[in-house]
Structures are given as C-alpha cells and as structure tokens.
Scaffold this motif. Structure first.
Motif, PDB file in Angstrom:
ATOM      1  N   ARG A  64      -1.739   1.791  -3.862  1.00  0.00           N
ATOM      2  CA  ARG A  64      -0.905   1.228  -2.799  1.00  0.00           C
ATOM      3  C   ARG A  64      -0.661  -0.268  -2.952  1.00  0.00           C
ATOM      4  O   ARG A  64       0.066  -0.868  -2.173  1.00  0.00           O
ATOM      5  CB  ARG A  64      -1.534   1.511  -1.442  1.00  0.00           C
ATOM      6  CG  ARG A  64      -2.845   0.794  -1.246  1.00  0.00           C
ATOM      7  CD  ARG A  64      -3.439   1.103   0.080  1.00  0.00           C
ATOM      8  NE  ARG A  64      -4.659   0.324   0.231  1.00  0.00           N
ATOM      9  CZ  ARG A  64      -5.484   0.448   1.216  1.00  0.00           C
ATOM     10  NH1 ARG A  64      -5.251   1.313   2.151  1.00  0.00           N
ATOM     11  NH2 ARG A  64      -6.554  -0.287   1.272  1.00  0.00           N
ATOM     12  N   ASP A  65      -1.311  -0.885  -3.931  1.00  0.00           N
ATOM     13  CA  ASP A  65      -1.140  -2.325  -4.151  1.00  0.00           C
ATOM     14  C   ASP A  65       0.000  -2.581  -5.134  1.00  0.00           C
ATOM     15  O   ASP A  65       0.068  -1.942  -6.189  1.00  0.00           O
ATOM     16  CB  ASP A  65      -2.434  -2.945  -4.687  1.00  0.00           C
ATOM     17  CG  ASP A  65      -3.579  -2.824  -3.702  1.00  0.00           C
ATOM     18  OD1 ASP A  65      -3.319  -2.941  -2.491  1.00  0.00           O
ATOM     19  OD2 ASP A  65      -4.715  -2.620  -4.149  1.00  0.00           O
ATOM     20  N   HIS A  66       0.847  -3.503  -4.782  1.00  0.00           N
ATOM     21  CA  HIS A  66       1.981  -3.874  -5.634  1.00  0.00           C
ATOM     22  C   HIS A  66       1.893  -5.368  -5.884  1.00  0.00           C
ATOM     23  O   HIS A  66       2.351  -6.177  -5.079  1.00  0.00           O
ATOM     24  CB  HIS A  66       3.300  -3.480  -4.969  1.00  0.00           C
ATOM     25  CG  HIS A  66       3.378  -2.022  -4.671  1.00  0.00           C
ATOM     26  ND1 HIS A  66       3.650  -1.086  -5.646  1.00  0.00           N
ATOM     27  CD2 HIS A  66       3.159  -1.327  -3.540  1.00  0.00           C
ATOM     28  CE1 HIS A  66       3.618   0.115  -5.125  1.00  0.00           C
ATOM     29  NE2 HIS A  66       3.324   0.008  -3.839  1.00  0.00           N
ATOM     30  N   ILE A  67       1.274  -5.725  -7.000  1.00  0.00           N
ATOM     31  CA  ILE A  67       0.973  -7.111  -7.327  1.00  0.00           C
ATOM     32  C   ILE A  67       1.632  -7.474  -8.649  1.00  0.00           C
ATOM     33  O   ILE A  67       1.639  -6.686  -9.590  1.00  0.00           O
ATOM     34  CB  ILE A  67      -0.554  -7.327  -7.473  1.00  0.00           C
ATOM     35  CG1 ILE A  67      -1.296  -6.877  -6.222  1.00  0.00           C
ATOM     36  CG2 ILE A  67      -0.884  -8.773  -7.810  1.00  0.00           C
ATOM     37  CD1 ILE A  67      -0.944  -7.620  -4.983  1.00  0.00           C
ATOM     38  N   ALA A 155       0.955 -12.443  -6.628  1.00  0.00           N
ATOM     39  CA  ALA A 155       1.722 -12.282  -5.392  1.00  0.00           C
ATOM     40  C   ALA A 155       2.136 -10.830  -5.238  1.00  0.00           C
ATOM     41  O   ALA A 155       2.395 -10.141  -6.220  1.00  0.00           O
ATOM     42  CB  ALA A 155       2.963 -13.172  -5.419  1.00  0.00           C
ATOM     43  N   GLY A 156       2.174 -10.398  -3.991  1.00  0.00           N
ATOM     44  CA  GLY A 156       2.627  -9.043  -3.720  1.00  0.00           C
ATOM     45  C   GLY A 156       1.943  -8.466  -2.503  1.00  0.00           C
ATOM     46  O   GLY A 156       1.437  -9.192  -1.649  1.00  0.00           O
ATOM     47  N   TYR A 157       1.910  -7.142  -2.453  1.00  0.00           N
ATOM     48  CA  TYR A 157       1.325  -6.431  -1.321  1.00  0.00           C
ATOM     49  C   TYR A 157      -0.042  -5.908  -1.731  1.00  0.00           C
ATOM     50  O   TYR A 157      -0.155  -5.041  -2.598  1.00  0.00           O
ATOM     51  CB  TYR A 157       2.247  -5.292  -0.888  1.00  0.00           C
ATOM     52  CG  TYR A 157       3.546  -5.824  -0.345  1.00  0.00           C
ATOM     53  CD1 TYR A 157       3.653  -6.171   0.996  1.00  0.00           C
ATOM     54  CD2 TYR A 157       4.632  -6.017  -1.180  1.00  0.00           C
ATOM     55  CE1 TYR A 157       4.838  -6.694   1.500  1.00  0.00           C
ATOM     56  CE2 TYR A 157       5.819  -6.548  -0.694  1.00  0.00           C
ATOM     57  CZ  TYR A 157       5.913  -6.877   0.648  1.00  0.00           C
ATOM     58  OH  TYR A 157       7.071  -7.403   1.139  1.00  0.00           O
ATOM     59  N   TYR A 158      -1.066  -6.453  -1.122  1.00  0.00           N
ATOM     60  CA  TYR A 158      -2.441  -6.061  -1.388  1.00  0.00           C
ATOM     61  C   TYR A 158      -3.001  -5.515  -0.083  1.00  0.00           C
ATOM     62  O   TYR A 158      -2.933  -6.183   0.945  1.00  0.00           O
ATOM     63  CB  TYR A 158      -3.248  -7.266  -1.884  1.00  0.00           C
ATOM     64  CG  TYR A 158      -4.578  -6.892  -2.470  1.00  0.00           C
ATOM     65  CD1 TYR A 158      -4.668  -6.406  -3.769  1.00  0.00           C
ATOM     66  CD2 TYR A 158      -5.743  -7.013  -1.725  1.00  0.00           C
ATOM     67  CE1 TYR A 158      -5.889  -6.056  -4.324  1.00  0.00           C
ATOM     68  CE2 TYR A 158      -6.966  -6.663  -2.275  1.00  0.00           C
ATOM     69  CZ  TYR A 158      -7.032  -6.191  -3.569  1.00  0.00           C
ATOM     70  OH  TYR A 158      -8.250  -5.838  -4.109  1.00  0.00           O
ATOM     71  N   ASN A 159      -3.531  -4.303  -0.122  1.00  0.00           N
ATOM     72  CA  ASN A 159      -3.928  -3.609   1.118  1.00  0.00           C
ATOM     73  C   ASN A 159      -2.750  -3.558   2.087  1.00  0.00           C
ATOM     74  O   ASN A 159      -2.919  -3.749   3.289  1.00  0.00           O
ATOM     75  CB  ASN A 159      -5.137  -4.269   1.776  1.00  0.00           C
ATOM     76  CG  ASN A 159      -6.410  -3.992   1.014  1.00  0.00           C
ATOM     77  OD1 ASN A 159      -6.518  -2.982   0.331  1.00  0.00           O
ATOM     78  ND2 ASN A 159      -7.365  -4.882   1.118  1.00  0.00           N
TER      79      ASN A 159
END
Length: 191
Positions: A64-67, A155-159
């Motif tokens: 689910r993480d997009h980094i 950078a991105g969406y973590y958790n």
C-alpha cells in the motif's frame, strides 16, 4: 578514486564555487506528488564525459506504500582513473529497500532511518577496503565542518499518508557521520 554526479550546493548562493548540482523539484497537492529531476550526470575525471539522460527518480513502492526517491550529490564512486563503479547510491538504496521489505515503520522518517543506516554501512565497508579514498562533498552551511556527500529525498504515500523525508549523507575529515533525517509534512498550503 573518482565520482559521478555533482557536489551538493551550499546553503548560501554567494559562496557557490562549483557548477549547479542536480535540480530536483518536489511538489504536493491534494491530487498527489510531482517529482522531477534533470538528467545530467558528470564525471569528476573528465568534465567532457557526461550523461544527459541519467535516471534520478526511483520507485520504492510496495504493498500500500507508494514511495519514490531521488538523489542529488555524489551518485557513484568509481575506481581510481576508471569507469568501474565501486559504490552506487541508487543501487544501494534499492537493495536496502529490498532488504527492508516486510518490515514497516509508523512514519516515513522511521523508514528513512532504517534505509539510510544500511546504505551508510555499505559505504563505510567499501571505504574501509580502500575503494573510496575521498568522500568529496561540500558544506551546506558555512559554519559546518561536515561535508554533504549526497541527499536522498523520499516522497509519497506511506501508511496511506502523504509524507516526505530527506536523508543527508555527510562526512567530516573523511569520517562518515550517521545519516541525518528530516521529516516534513506533505502540505499543499490548504488548511
């Protein structure tokens, strides 16, 4: 020993004595992140040798993480008067991320700590074998004795939360420091 990349710029533009380092742009809006970088990579031995299409943004997404990460500063160390790469920050970051697969932190900053410790230890090992004799780098702050080798931006969406973490790899008198991690809130300026 040589390097590929550019030395990181000091904080004060009045003290610029080297050409501009990697240009990286990072922006966040409620629609997502935009990360952009130039493609230029220079060679410390021969300024006429350069690559104008070097990849500087890499994907670390899983689950689910997009980094994504980008790197400015020294990207690779090469053997003395050779094109043979003895240490590559980008490859080491990807390998470190793979070794962390399945281990999770609450915040991207915690992940950045784990990731950077692995990279820094690999650099320390390569240097201890004599493959890297001069870390290069430049002081980002005039009053600092430490020189910044490279800056890794995550950078991105973590958790599922938008997050940004920046890792500074530094040395003083050819002794590696522990990486410095700064975590920033991803903010689009809206309240």
């Amino acid at each position: 020993m040589g390097y590929r990349g550019d030395l990181v710029m000091p904080a004060s533009w009045s003290q610029v004595t080297i050409r501009m380092s990697t240009a990286i742009m990072l922006a966040y809006s409620p629609d997502g992140f935009v990360i952009a970088a130039d493609g230029l990579q220079k060679n410390s031995y021969d300024p006429n040798k350069f690559n104008p299409t070097t990849q500087k943004i890499f994907d670390l997404s899983y689950g689910r993480d997009h980094i994504a990460f980008s790197l400015s500063g020294v990207a690779q160390y090469t053997a003395a008067h050779s094109d043979s790469v003895v240490f590559d920050f980008n490859e080491e970051a990807l390998a470190a991320a793979a070794s962390l697969h399945g281990r999770h932190c609450k915040k991207l900053g915690g992940y950045a700590v784990r990731l950077s410790r692995i990279i820094n230890e690999r650099l320390r090992i390569v240097a201890s074998h004599g493959s890297v004799s001069d870390f290069e780098g430049s002081a980002l702050e005039p009053q600092s004795d430490a020189k910044t080798i490279a800056v890794l931006t995550l950078a991105g969406y973590y958790n599922t939360d938008p997050q940004i973490a920046v890792v500074y790899f530094r040395h003083k008198d050819q002794r590696l420091h522990e990486p410095e991690i700064c975590q920033y809130p991803a903010s689009s300026g809206r309240s």
